[in-house]
Design an enzyme around this catalytic site. Sequence first.
Site, short mmCIF file in Angstrom:
data_model
loop_
_atom_site.label_atom_id
_atom_site.label_comp_id
_atom_site.label_asym_id
_atom_site.label_seq_id
_atom_site.Cartn_x
_atom_site.Cartn_y
_atom_site.Cartn_z
N ARG A 1 0.85 -1.71 0.01
CA ARG A 1 0.02 0.11 0.39
C ARG A 1 0.95 1.50 -0.30
NH1 ARG A 1 -3.97 -2.86 -2.01
NH2 ARG A 1 -5.27 -4.25 -0.18
N ASP B 1 -1.49 -12.82 -1.80
CA ASP B 1 -2.16 -11.90 -1.36
C ASP B 1 -2.67 -10.99 -0.71
OD1 ASP B 1 -4.01 -10.28 -3.89
OD2 ASP B 1 -5.16 -12.02 -4.31
#
Lengths: 355, 434
Positions: B71, B312
């Site tokens: 992120r 993931d």
Amino acid sequence: MPYNAGVTRAAAPLVTPPTHASRTAPVPPAPWTRRHLLGLGGLTPAELRTLLSRAAELAAAGGADTLHGRTVATMFFEDSTRTRTSFTLAARRMGAEVVDLSAAASSVNKGETLIDTARTIRAMGVDAAVVRTRQAGAAAMIAAALDTEGGAACSVINAGDGKHEHPTQGLLDLLTIAEAHGRLGGLDLSGLRVVIVGDVASSRVARSAVAGLRALGAESVVVGPPALCPPGLSALGCRVARDFDAELPRADAVMMLRVQFERHETCPQGEGGKVGPAERTTAIGTAREYREFFGLSAARAALMKDDAVVLHPGPTNRGLEIESDVADGPRSRILRQVTLGVPVRMAALEACILV
Amino acid sequence: MASLLIAGGRVIGSPQVGGGFAPPTDADVAMENGAIRDIGPGLSSDPADRVIDASGCLVVPGLIDPHVHLREPGGEHKETLETGGRAATAGGFTTVCCMPNTGPALDSPEMVGFIAHRAAATSACRIFTVAAATRGRRGDDVTEIGLLARAGAVGISDDGDCVASAAVMARVLAACRDAGLAFMQHCQETTMTRGASMHAGEVAARLGLTGWPRAAEEIIIERDVRLNAGIGSRYHVQHISSAGSVDIVRRARAAGRPVTAEASPHHLLLTHEACEDYDTAAKMNPPLRERADVDALRAGVADGTITVLATDHAPHAPQEKARPFEDAPFGIIGLETALPLYAEALVATGAIGWERLIELMTIEPARLCGLDRRGLGSLTVGGPGDVTVIDPEMEWTLDAACLAGMSRNTPFLGRRVRGRAVATIVGGMVRFEA
């Protein structure tokens, strides 16, 4: 923990045994123990009959004063006039005050979460929130948040959550069918077959109706083109069929659904409202083709049994899923549905608020 | 620099000619100056500043996750390279490869450099970049894939989005081949998934949610395998979710195509029923599917069709996952929880043994990302001192306390599991101890 842990799940047993005994014997009112009405899936036949028999009483009486001093808030995050009006009249005719907080939807547009909005409403001392949302599961989410946080009790009545459920619509459909077939006594619909036609995949009305019909012993058949009526819908507990004409002669009620252009993911010629509904091309192919296979015309209505009735949750796309002469004809119970919607909502508000 | 001895464990991870690891041996691993000094039985603890007792434990190469979302930049309220690095080491990972769907996207050599710089300054584990295939991940203009490789990118992907255009895809594959990088596809035919939030099946029908069909994944794999037939790039299927996809990959590999696939813990354990009650923690892309798909994925791991495991890891803030199901973001965190979940799905079920599980989490992803050339993914004398000590029998409960990253979005909290990374050593430094 899931945010809505503890909320009664919509899953129901695949087969709910019909209670034949209740057809002759009067139904003793079963205790209603739910603070919220989030869906018909998961309600017991006794619970459904409690609501429906009270609705029938209130339909005859025109109202009651059992909610005097209570406050009901309508919160429609998605446009609706008829359902909001119906709830408003129902609450007033039970003596409650009604505030419309649909404008609070603007706070959600400003980034507030639905849960924060609901908390805010409860903090004002509202007894019940009638909630309509664009998203499936949102009413249950709000109810779970209010329950787990303590504070004053606030009922949540789901007035439609996305494509999931619209329980008061389902109840009024059940009541209309029961009335039309003389089943108000025991509220047992066993032996009846209801054909639900059209945009079933997008329809919260159909999901509620199928759950309720199954619980009361009726059979549901859903009919429509594959894009609107995929085989997977049999998971709801109904039969999926394609041939409308073949189903019509065996139907006791035909429920026509509105083609919900606004819920279709692909709408190549219908975007921007540039063309009228009858000309739009969407998941249904063309309006012409849809009408040909799934529109309820007078000629089709003539295939129905003498005592079979036609329902539609409204608003209708006249000339698409239903022709005017059927919508306005002798089989139509469309306005009766609207009328019965008010006492059904009275019963739902009363049951949940006074639980 | 400090020296370290890991004593008394069972060592898996010595590379062997022909690909896999040599059979496990009881041995000590000595590290010095960030590298492995020696591997063998009865090593002296004499020069070691610190001895880790690994008796009863597996001593394996540091785990490598080729597919995480950290992120940074742009989503620092969900995770950063620093917090993601903590999450990684808490789960036994010493190397992770971050996906480029950040804001801005990791689509230039400068952005690859930024990640390397920030990772070196803040992260407890090694972080490499999988760079974008197209500028801004918009699917149109191909990025400078040759320069991205030189800047240190270890793979190319528009993950989060599929490269939808076949013409663009062909150019990307050719550029990846020439750059020596694997292309990693997020397989999603988006015209079939508009508005979809979960697997197209019985549960979606009941919940009134738009379904996401298996075919949306499968036809992209078919298309890409076909496209790549005349190109010959290394092509990697990310987070494979359907039984049909496993079949397509199996056939391609049997035909000698350079195709690999990865599976994620949630797709190996959960089905669409986890979405009941609109539990947004179970909202994933691709979605959780059905029992038969879970079984096919496990069989694919067992027969060598699926050669890579990847989490993931997709952190989201609580208020984002608190939205109604249809509005909530896709994804689940995975770094801290992956190892015992893989063990449950694959080892406890007998699909594979611990040795193969370790290969799927070390040397296989290392090869996918070219990290084996840096000595990562195996244990060799002189190689980097990246080692994970695993207690395969430890029973414990996945709870909030085990989560070391910034986010909490996982449906696995409260699950009783077996097997845990008890020490994570990166470059000879102990970065995590349970």
